[in-house]
Design an enzyme around this catalytic site. Structure first.
Site, PDB file in Angstrom:
ATOM      1  N   CYS A   2       0.854  -1.191   0.000  1.00  0.00           N
ATOM      2  CA  CYS A   2       0.000   0.000   0.000  1.00  0.00           C
ATOM      3  C   CYS A   2       0.893   1.245   0.000  1.00  0.00           C
ATOM      4  CB  CYS A   2      -0.879   0.020   1.232  1.00  0.00           C
ATOM      5  SG  CYS A   2      -1.684  -1.551   1.563  1.00  0.00           S
ATOM      6  N   LYS A 591       2.317  -4.285 -20.744  1.00  0.00           N
ATOM      7  CA  LYS A 591       2.438  -5.002 -19.471  1.00  0.00           C
ATOM      8  C   LYS A 591       1.316  -6.015 -19.319  1.00  0.00           C
ATOM      9  CE  LYS A 591       4.305  -5.699 -15.395  1.00  0.00           C
ATOM     10  NZ  LYS A 591       5.521  -6.541 -15.414  1.00  0.00           N
TER      11      LYS A 591
HETATM   12  O1  M6R Z   1       0.188 -10.741 -16.206  1.00  0.00           O
HETATM   13  P1  M6R Z   1       0.599 -12.097 -16.634  1.00  0.00           P
HETATM   14  O2  M6R Z   1       1.545 -12.775 -15.719  1.00  0.00           O
HETATM   15  O3  M6R Z   1      -0.590 -12.999 -16.925  1.00  0.00           O
HETATM   16  O4  M6R Z   1       1.347 -11.873 -18.020  1.00  0.00           O
HETATM   17  C1  M6R Z   1       1.739 -12.942 -18.825  1.00  0.00           C
HETATM   18  C2  M6R Z   1       2.759 -12.502 -19.844  1.00  0.00           C
HETATM   19  O5  M6R Z   1       2.209 -11.580 -20.731  1.00  0.00           O
HETATM   20  C3  M6R Z   1       3.982 -11.864 -19.165  1.00  0.00           C
HETATM   21  O6  M6R Z   1       4.553 -12.741 -18.256  1.00  0.00           O
HETATM   22  C4  M6R Z   1       5.055 -11.489 -20.207  1.00  0.00           C
HETATM   23  O7  M6R Z   1       5.557 -12.646 -20.797  1.00  0.00           O
HETATM   24  C5  M6R Z   1       6.153 -10.693 -19.489  1.00  0.00           C
HETATM   25  N1  M6R Z   1       6.161  -9.338 -19.975  1.00  0.00           N
HETATM   26  C6  M6R Z   1       7.500 -11.276 -19.641  1.00  0.00           C
HETATM   27  O8  M6R Z   1       8.463 -10.511 -19.003  1.00  0.00           O
END
Ligand code: M6R
Length: 596
Positions: A2, A591
């Site tokens: 937080c 992201k």
């Molecule tokens: O939010 P999530 O863990 O579900 O995201 C899955 C992938 O999009 C994410 O891990 C992506 O491969 C990363 N940007 C890798 O660093």
């Protein structure tokens, strides 16, 4: 994770705008609810809080109309306890004389709440921040002064947290710290305290950093630091902050990725403490243990954590678990799943569309749906039957780093519990991560040089390090735009070996139990002119067979794979910079992928 901010001014004035703006500056940490409290000179406390974004809640609850001589704002990032109005912070004590808010986790929250109720206090929420206020109330009710009450409360509150508290009818605020960050700002005619330096800097650049085991007492014109241990006064020089706001937001690091890599020891410590005290682990373990088939489902980095998790579950608990990429789960197992099966869905964001689609299919088939998720209030958190939080705080950089670490930690914890083993091996992880970060960084030079201009390369792992090799390769691809393939070391000879020629670099991630097997794989490549870069614990055979070696601290087969990801993260980061890219925001990527 937080965010908290408190301010003390000389006399009653409008504080709503100042608190709202401080809340906006804390919002980069991520949050699900917001609250403001003001304490006025006449002894009244005005408390307004709710679920939602700062601007929206501030408008709806009219924060702008709040005035007082002291104020506190808090942004809540839910770990346990749903994001709700009652769980939002700040909290009041039973009589409404004390008001306060925390950042972090109080891990003995459940026991404390039972004690407070038994002692006749009014407990309104399930949020652990409320325990901080009752822990102080308990001693104030016994006639202690505020500082004495805080010193006693500190002993009762277990976990990593920082807390700001004020009392009606007084002129000062108090704050204390155990584990989580806390910094004080000294302005003209006002003092403030916050979990985050960036929330203070627009008000003043004169600061004091509070250490664990310290209490700070803030008046409008001065502050006092005291030791929890004996109440004695602490002398500390005021610091002047010269850095830019942007650099401060990045904690002094050049990029969020680097900051988040360095946050891994602290994030791991916080999650470990949280899991040790969690009442959600046992039912989750039971549900996973009893499943006919157990699937571990995720995408990208989260899928790589599933690969590692599946190794831990099999080795430590004899539990077969199928790691599977979310869209492939539907394509491959859609017609084979049923009510006796359980899916553990793993996602940093909790909003990845591929993962949510798979979850929906699982639900339609009556499967059990569990979550391992970082972002509070996310769809995965809200819609899973049961979840464990990753408790990493906001991960800003597109490449996932600290969330992978805590996914791996959570899997290891679940596997140890399912197998009936002690979990204390994990208590070593935070220090080992510190040591890894410090010791591998100076060793990366030769590997960095070998990979600097390459447009394609391989990362090889085996067993527990298979997922780590894939994760390292993904980091490299994601932020250097070069092609890098992570594969099982034994598969290399089944095809990719043909790529090897003089100077071709191959990175081997070697677990302590797999040295013999990997030495053969290394030699298959070096005899053909390949350049072997080896990541593993100190071992003369590895050293003798590798061209370059990055030595990890001695941690044993369970923790070594988690440490091994750190040099791969740092290597990708450095290579990205060397190629002139921004590792935080790689081209074409976002992201959170909320599209099919
Ligand atoms: O939010 P999530 O863990 O579900 O995201 C899955 C992938 O999009 C994410 O891990 C992506 O491969 C990363 N940007 C890798 O660093």
């Amino acid at each position: 994770m937080c965010g908290i901010f408190g301010i003390v001014v000389e006399r009653e004035q409008p504080l709503g705008q100042i608190l709202t703006e401080a809340g906006q500056r804390l919002s980069y940490r991520g949050y699900d609810s917001v609250g403001c409290a003001t304490l006025s000179g006449n002894g009244t406390i005005d408390l307004r809080k709710d679920v939602g974004k700062v601007d929206e809640v501030a408008t709806r609850l009219n924060f702008g109309a709040m005035s007082g001589q002291r104020g506190i704002v808090q942004l809540r990032w839910a770990t346990f306890g749903a994001p709700s109005q009652v769980n939002a912070q700040p909290h009041l004590d039973s009589d409404g004389d004390l008001v306060g808010a925390h950042n972090g986790n109080v891990v003995n929250n459940i026991e404390l709440r039972q004690q407070f109720i038994a002692e006749g206090m009014t407990v309104r929420s399930t949020n652990d921040g409320e325990s901080c206020i009752h822990a102080v109330e308990r001693y104030v009710d016994r006639g202690y002064g505020m500082v004495e009450a805080i010193r006693s409360a500190y002993q009762d509150l277990e976990g990593d947290y920082a807390f700001i508290i004020g009392r009606a009818g007084e002129k000062q605020l108090y704050a204390f710290k155990k584990g989580s960050g806390l910094v004080v700002g000294i302005a003209d005619g006002a003092t403030c305290v916050s979990s985050d330096l960036p929330s203070i800097l627009p008000l003043t650049r004169r600061i004091l950093r509070v250490q664990d085991g310290e209490i700070v007492i803030l008046w409008a014109d001065h502050v006092e630091l005291r030791r929890v241990e004996d109440g004695s006064l602490i002398e500390r020089e005021v610091e002047e902050i010269a850095e830019s706001m942007e650099s401060v937001r990045k904690g002094g690091y050049a990029h969020f990725m680097l900051k988040e890599i360095h946050e891994q020891p602290q994030a791991a410590a916080e999650l470990f403490h949280l899991l040790e005290a969690s009442r959600h682990v046992a039912p989750m373990v039971e549900r996973m243990a009893q499943a006919r088939h157990l699937y571990l489902i995720g995408c990208g980095t989260s899928y790589h954590a599933c690969l590692l998790g599946s190794v831990y579950l099999a080795r430590l608990a004899g539990r077969a678990a199928v790691p599977v990429l979310a869209p492939q789960f539907i394509a491959q197992y859609g017609s084979a799943i049923g009510e006796e099966d359980v899916g553990l869905f793993v996602s940093q964001s909790g909003e990845t569309k591929d993962v949510l689609n798979a979850m929906e299919i699982a639900r339609q088939h009556g499967m059990g749906v569990l979550g391992l998720v970082n972002v509070p209030g996310s769809t995965l958190m809200n819609e899973s039957e049961r979840y464990l939080p990753l408790a990493c705080g906001y991960e800003i950089s597109v490449p996932a780093t600290k969330t992978f670490m805590n996914q791996g930690l959570a899997f290891l914890y679940l596997a140890l519990r399912m197998g009936g083993h002690a979990t204390d091996v994990l208590a070593r992880l935070p220090n080992l991560l510190e040591e890894t970060i410090a010791t591998v960084d100076p060793q990366l030079g030769p590997a960095e040089q070998a990979l600097a201009d390459r447009q394609d390369m391989y990362y090889l792992g085996y067993g527990a390090t298979y997922g780590i090799a894939l994760e390292g390769a993904l980091k490299l691809k994601e932020i250097t735009y070069a092609h890098c393939e992570g594969i099982l070391s034994t598969e290399f000879k089944h095809g990719p070996l043909s790529a090897v020629q003089e100077g071709y670099p191959i990175v081997f991630v070697v677990g302590p139990e797999d040295v013999s097997l990997l030495v053969s794989a290394i030699n298959e490549t070096t005899t053909r002119g390949g350049r072997a870069i080896v990541i593993g614990e100190k071992n003369p055979r590895l050293r003798a067979n590798a061209h370059d070696m990055i030595i990890l601290p001695q941690a044993g087969p369970l923790l070594s794979p988690l440490l091994a990801v750190v040099p791969l993260q740092l290597l990708a980061y450095r290579l990205s910079l060397a190629r002139g890219y921004d590792p935080d925001f790689p081209r074409n990527l976002s992201k959170t992928l909320t599209v099919d």
